[in-house]
Write a protein that holds these residues in place. Structure first.
Motif, short mmCIF file in Angstrom:
data_model
loop_
_atom_site.label_atom_id
_atom_site.label_comp_id
_atom_site.label_asym_id
_atom_site.label_seq_id
_atom_site.Cartn_x
_atom_site.Cartn_y
_atom_site.Cartn_z
N GLU A 1 94.37 36.24 85.24
CA GLU A 1 94.54 34.82 85.31
C GLU A 1 95.67 34.59 85.96
OE1 GLU A 1 94.83 30.95 82.39
OE2 GLU A 1 94.68 32.71 81.41
N PRO A 2 95.36 33.77 87.11
CA PRO A 2 96.79 33.59 88.01
C PRO A 2 97.52 32.39 87.36
CG PRO A 2 94.84 32.62 89.07
CD PRO A 2 94.44 33.34 87.73
N ALA A 3 97.32 31.82 86.48
CA ALA A 3 98.22 30.52 86.00
C ALA A 3 99.04 30.98 85.16
CB ALA A 3 97.46 29.53 85.71
N HIS B 1 93.54 34.98 94.31
CA HIS B 1 93.89 34.80 93.03
C HIS B 1 92.82 35.11 92.08
CE1 HIS B 1 92.60 30.79 94.55
NE2 HIS B 1 92.14 30.64 93.45
N GLU B 2 91.55 35.38 92.77
CA GLU B 2 90.33 35.65 91.88
C GLU B 2 90.40 37.09 91.74
OE1 GLU B 2 86.86 33.90 93.61
OE2 GLU B 2 87.72 31.83 93.57
N SER B 3 90.87 37.82 90.56
CA SER B 3 90.85 39.15 90.76
C SER B 3 90.87 39.89 89.66
CB SER B 3 92.39 39.32 91.60
OG SER B 3 93.51 38.79 90.85
N SER B 4 90.58 41.09 89.79
CA SER B 4 90.74 42.30 88.90
C SER B 4 91.48 43.56 89.21
CB SER B 4 89.22 42.65 88.37
OG SER B 4 88.68 43.14 89.37
N GLY B 5 92.00 44.19 88.19
CA GLY B 5 92.83 45.70 88.64
C GLY B 5 92.84 46.56 87.37
N VAL B 6 93.47 47.56 87.79
CA VAL B 6 93.76 48.57 86.78
C VAL B 6 95.27 48.80 86.41
CG1 VAL B 6 93.33 51.07 86.15
CG2 VAL B 6 91.61 49.80 87.35
#
Length: 362
Positions: free
Chosen positions: A92-94, A67-72
């Motif tokens: 933000e996972p929430a 859940h600690e993440s980044s993407g395109v």
């Protein structure tokens, strides 16, 4: 054009994580489709693997973790207006329900109907592709790397905790625990104007890192140390009793120490999640008016965390100790779980490292 294949880290049960193909997600109207880049390992992720969940959240079916993440962004739903294909984002996972009393008050982290990535039964982000609501994706400026984008999640915990604790210019702060959350709390507390910070932990190597990133003094504790002796040492190191203590371990001895060490009329904020029931000196807290507060995850903290990273106030990359490829996620979890080779924050790359970092070489 070759069909995209989605591979994720799936936990099937206690001590059973497998790398396997998972369904390719399709974004709903208010969602974006992300090609995941970086995913950090959190202690709660490890707990799902080792204990089959945490608290009331029990693993009952296979679940993608992370859940600690980044993407395109590589695709958008028809209602998406703010983001476009090619945007690099922190996730933000929430996600709150947006209509209950708590959500309307801005406390969506407490929403009874909210969801949180990688909290059973909700799938997480440690996979090649993932869908998420647009308003919980934060566009990264060019000078913020994908690793830093993933680090915004633990940094948001630090922002939320320090806000609840009431840290301000001149605060003398005790941080109990030098794990990842303790570390980000050091970074944020210093950025918010803390005058002096003392960090304690069992492991000296972690304390060394805490000192490097902003702790003024540190204290290595050992099992069997007497509480009254530790309180005296903390006060001596800080020069005063801390007016604010932030407990980041969830361990009963540390919660007790937080109550005993905090100055009369001070604040103890509980962040670490431990046993449901503890033996605590509550009456001592009562007669000394030590106010006990609690911080659960975060709310409205991502913008502040992103700003501090983007303007250089905080350099959270010092916390990243290890890098792994997605295919090596099982080994990455082992490294994080056992703290191998001084592991602090273990980062998993779903894409070649620096592929999506402008100006960086792969």
């Amino acid at each position: 054009m070759a069909k995209k294949v989605n591979v994720g880290a799936v936990i099937h049960g206690v001590e059973d994580m497998r790398m396997e193909q998972v369904p390719m997600p399709t974004p709903r109207d208010n969602e974006v489709l992300l090609e995941m880049d970086c995913v950090g390992i959190c202690g709660s992720d490890v707990h799902v693997l080792t204990h089959g969940g945490f608290g009331e959240y029990k693993l009952r079916q296979p679940m993608v973790i992370g859940h600690e993440s980044s993407g395109v962004v590589i695709g958008t739903g028809k209602s998406v207006k703010r983001l476009k294909v090619g945007d690099r984002v922190a996730v933000e996972p929430a996600i709150g329900c947006k209509v209950c009393k708590l959500c309307k008050a801005g406390r969506y982290n407490l929403c009874p109907d909210g969801i949180y990535s990688a909290t059973p039964p909700i799938h997480g982000t440690l996979q090649n592709f993932y869908t998420h609501v647009e308003d919980c994706c934060f566009k990264l400026p060019p000078n913020v790397t994908m690793e830093e984008g993933a680090l915004l999640e633990p940094l948001a915990v630090g922002v939320h905790s320090c806000r609840i604790a009431g840290i301000q210019l001149g605060s003398n702060v005790l941080i109990l625990g030098a794990g990842p959350i303790g570390m980000v709390t050091v970074l944020v507390a210093k950025a918010m104007g803390a005058a002096k910070i003392c960090v304690l932990d069992l492991v000296q190597s972690k304390l060394d890192v805490a000192k490097e990133i902003g702790a003024d003094v540190t204290l290595q504790i050992k099992k069997g140390d007497k509480e009254e002796d530790l309180v005296k040492k903390i006060h001596q190191l800080l020069g005063v009793a801390p007016d604010i203590s932030i407990e980041c371990t969830g361990a009963e001895p540390c919660v007790r120490l937080g109550i005993l060490a905090t100055e009369i009329g001070g604040v103890l904020t509980l962040v670490g999640i431990g046993s449901t029931n503890m033996n605590l000196p509550i009456t001592i807290a009562l007669v000394r008016e030590v106010e006990i507060r609690s911080g659960f995850r975060y709310a409205n903290a991502y913008p502040a965390a992103l700003t501090m990273v983007a303007n250089g106030t905080i350099d959270a990359t010092k916390l990243i100790s290890h890098h792994f490829d997605l295919k090596d996620s099982v080994e990455a979890f082992k490294t994080s779980r056992y703290g191998l080779d001084g592991a602090i924050k273990v980062m998993i790359h779903c894409q070649p490292r620096n592929k999506n970092n402008p100006g960086k070489k792969m």
